[in-house]
Enzyme design. Structure first.
Site, short mmCIF file in Angstrom:
data_model
loop_
_atom_site.label_atom_id
_atom_site.label_comp_id
_atom_site.label_asym_id
_atom_site.label_seq_id
_atom_site.Cartn_x
_atom_site.Cartn_y
_atom_site.Cartn_z
N ARG A 174 127.31 26.92 13.32
CA ARG A 174 126.58 27.12 14.29
C ARG A 174 124.94 27.46 14.48
NH1 ARG A 174 130.73 28.47 19.00
NH2 ARG A 174 132.41 27.48 17.87
N ARG A 194 115.59 35.51 12.84
CA ARG A 194 114.66 36.95 11.96
C ARG A 194 115.69 37.74 11.03
NH1 ARG A 194 110.65 39.62 14.37
NH2 ARG A 194 111.12 40.41 16.24
N GLY A 227 120.30 40.48 15.71
CA GLY A 227 120.65 39.92 16.51
C GLY A 227 120.57 38.00 16.03
N ARG A 268 122.97 46.84 11.84
CA ARG A 268 122.42 46.34 12.80
C ARG A 268 121.48 46.74 12.53
NH1 ARG A 268 121.21 44.03 17.73
NH2 ARG A 268 120.75 45.43 19.33
N VAL A 269 120.00 45.69 13.32
CA VAL A 269 119.41 46.03 13.11
C VAL A 269 118.43 45.43 14.41
CG1 VAL A 269 118.30 46.68 11.11
CG2 VAL A 269 117.81 44.03 11.24
N MET A 317 123.41 45.56 23.57
CA MET A 317 124.41 45.29 23.51
C MET A 317 125.58 44.64 22.42
SD MET A 317 123.10 41.79 26.47
CE MET A 317 124.08 41.43 26.82
N SER A 335 111.83 47.49 22.59
CA SER A 335 111.11 46.35 23.16
C SER A 335 110.76 46.68 24.55
CB SER A 335 112.04 45.37 22.46
OG SER A 335 113.57 45.11 23.71
N ASP A 336 111.81 47.00 25.15
CA ASP A 336 111.00 46.36 26.82
C ASP A 336 111.96 48.57 27.54
OD1 ASP A 336 113.81 45.83 25.76
OD2 ASP A 336 113.04 43.78 27.95
N SER A 391 117.05 44.93 18.83
CA SER A 391 116.39 45.83 19.57
C SER A 391 117.11 46.18 20.98
CB SER A 391 115.44 44.59 20.63
OG SER A 391 116.02 43.39 20.93
N ARG A 407 106.31 43.70 18.62
CA ARG A 407 107.23 43.64 18.58
C ARG A 407 107.31 43.74 16.47
NH1 ARG A 407 110.33 42.20 23.51
NH2 ARG A 407 109.12 40.43 23.83
N1 LIG Z 1 121.43 45.30 27.80
C1 LIG Z 1 119.51 44.75 27.15
N2 LIG Z 1 118.65 45.26 27.68
C2 LIG Z 1 117.55 45.61 27.28
CL1 LIG Z 1 116.52 46.02 28.14
C3 LIG Z 1 117.28 45.18 26.32
N3 LIG Z 1 116.37 44.79 25.13
C4 LIG Z 1 116.85 44.62 24.34
N4 LIG Z 1 118.29 44.11 23.86
C5 LIG Z 1 119.15 43.30 22.92
O1 LIG Z 1 118.53 42.15 23.32
C6 LIG Z 1 119.63 40.96 23.63
C7 LIG Z 1 119.29 40.54 24.55
O2 LIG Z 1 117.86 39.92 25.09
C8 LIG Z 1 120.57 42.07 23.77
O3 LIG Z 1 121.80 40.98 21.97
C9 LIG Z 1 120.78 43.29 23.18
O4 LIG Z 1 121.51 43.59 21.98
C10 LIG Z 1 119.34 44.79 25.65
N5 LIG Z 1 119.64 44.47 25.64
#
Ligand SMILES: Nc1nc(Cl)c2ncn([C@@H]3O[C@H](CO)[C@@H](O)[C@H]3O)c2n1
Length: 234
Positions: A43, A24, A20, A87-88, A180, A203-204, A90, A217
């Site tokens: 951009r 990175r 994203g 796609r790589v 997303m 990541s969370d 989080s 991370r």
């Molecule tokens: N909705 C959402 N929620 C959580 Cl808990 C996320 N953790 C990582 N992402 C990703 O990281 C970005 C948002 O921080 C987005 O590109 C999404 O794909 C997340 N997107």
């Protein structure tokens, strides 16, 4: 040239890894590729082409959200001849077995976004990765002694303010994690008959509310990158 990419024709390899974050993309290109050159920077959504084990490979950022990845995937496929998009990224863990930094490979991507339904005449489209890429990823994981979770994820439009009913619904239906972009990537790849895959690191966590440090991370990110690279050139 397109409204969003200023690379020349032929500047992209047939395979593009897509994080994203543009920084990175720069990190991946500088860390894993040889003979790297920046091919686009409109951009500041940076894209690079180089070689991985002697074969051409590109890395390009896709931004956040399905509208953003949809623009870049569409243009890479239709104007630059890209055939494999991986796609790589989080994600937020939902499955309680998941630990932070675990790897996930999406075998499908559910969504609460109208974007995919709009492409499919208002019906529910089953967004899924390419089977050959999925198979190659499973074999690459064994080679690398990695054990990612393979399963359904959710691609949402909202980072904040999601419907409170969504999380229990994801738990009920066995959705592993939320991010997303994947559903849009899979739908666009299918529409234009090219291959896509999505590899994620947790990541969370939405249930245990654990978080990772940026250094942690980074390490799990490296495992994800090795898996994606080996999959791309299996
Ligand atoms: N909705 C959402 N929620 C959580 Cl808990 C996320 N953790 C990582 N992402 C990703 O990281 C970005 C948002 O921080 C987005 O590109 C999404 O794909 C997340 N997107």
């Amino acid at each position: 040239m397109t409204p969003h990419i200023n690379a020349q024709t032929g500047d992209f390899a047939e395979t593009v890894l897509m994080p994203g974050d543009p920084l990175r993309a720069k990190y991946i290109a500088e860390t894993y590729l040889e003979n790297v050159r920046e091919v686009t920077n409109v951009r500041n959504v940076l894209g690079f082409t180089g070689e991985y084990k002697g074969k051409p490979l590109s890395v390009m950022a896709h931004g956040m959200g399905m509208p953003s990845i949809s623009i870049y995937a569409h243009e890479l496929i239709n104007f630059y001849g890209v055939k494999q998009l991986i796609r790589v990224g989080s994600c937020g863990g939902v499955d309680e077995e998941l630990k932070l930094r675990d790897l996930i490979v999406a075998t499908s991507a559910s969504t609460n976004s109208a974007m995919i339904r709009d492409r499919f005449a208002g019906y529910d489209y089953a967004a899924a990765p390419d089977f050959e890429l999925l198979k190659a990823c499973s074999e690459a994981a064994k080679e690398l002694d990695l054990s990612p979770r393979f399963g359904n994820i959710l691609s949402g439009d909202l980072f904040y303010g999601s419907n409170p009913a969504l999380l229990p619904a994801m738990q009920k239906m066995g959705v592993l994690a939320v991010e997303m972009e994947a559903a849009a990537l899979f739908a666009i790849a299918a529409e234009f008959r090219v291959k896509a895959l999505c590899v994620l690191t947790v990541s969370d966590h939405l249930i245990t509310a654990e978080e990772t440090s940026s250094e942690e991370r980074q390490n799990s990110f490296n495992q994800m990158m090795e898996l994606a690279l080996e999959t791309a050139y299996a």
